[in-house]
Design a protein around this motif. Structure first.
Motif, PDB file in Angstrom:
ATOM      1  N   GLU A  95    -103.627 -65.410 -96.301  1.00  0.00           N
ATOM      2  CA  GLU A  95    -104.834 -64.598 -96.420  1.00  0.00           C
ATOM      3  C   GLU A  95    -104.660 -63.502 -97.471  1.00  0.00           C
ATOM      4  N   LEU A 113    -105.660 -68.960-101.469  1.00  0.00           N
ATOM      5  CA  LEU A 113    -105.823 -68.594-100.058  1.00  0.00           C
ATOM      6  C   LEU A 113    -105.080 -69.533 -99.113  1.00  0.00           C
ATOM      7  N   SER A 166    -109.508 -65.688 -95.319  1.00  0.00           N
ATOM      8  CA  SER A 166    -108.565 -66.761 -94.992  1.00  0.00           C
ATOM      9  C   SER A 166    -109.353 -68.053 -94.803  1.00  0.00           C
TER      10      SER A 166
END
Length: 138
Positions: free
Chosen positions: A32, A28, A78
């Motif tokens: 995202e 991540l 995210s």
């Protein structure tokens, strides 16, 4: 965001996270992703169950480490902080806690550790101390 458990005997992100959490965060911090995207990235190394990845990612949301938003039918995740911000925040909090609890002993050990530090790091510290001395007291 405060990490509750620091694992001294681990290395890297595993000091702050479980092994799967650390791998998910690595993915991540590249950008995202949906759960399926993260699972796909993780499967390159080892087969990882979708439900397991979903559970861990949702727990990271609950801990305040990830943000989750909906895009159509997919949940997109995210990190709250960049990797650099996360490491900076965690190391600052740990240092402050050690200073609050053990004071001069911690400073002494940090100074001793400088014997093995990179010269550029020592120069950076010297500059920081000079700047700190120049600041007016509050």
């Amino acid at each position: 965001m405060k990490i509750q458990l620091f694992k001294r005997n681990e290395r890297g992100l595993n000091r702050f996270f479980g092994p799967l959490e650390a791998k998910i965060m690595d993915v991540l911090w590249q950008g995202e992703r949906s759960i399926k995207d993260v699972q796909h990235e993780l499967e390159k190394e080892k087969s990882t169950n979708f439900n397991t990845v979903m559970t861990v990612m949702n727990r990271l949301v609950d801990k305040g480490i990830l943000i989750k938003r909906t895009e159509g039918r997919a949940s997109i995740f995210s990190p709250v902080q960049s990797r650099e911000e996360f490491v900076n925040t965690q190391s600052k909090e740990m240092t402050q806690e050690l200073m609050d609890e053990f004071g001069s002993v911690v400073v002494s050990h940090m100074i001793e550790a400088l014997d093995e530090a990179d010269e550029a790091l020592v120069a950076q510290l010297e500059q920081k101390i000079k700047d700190w001395k120049k600041e007016p007291s509050s």
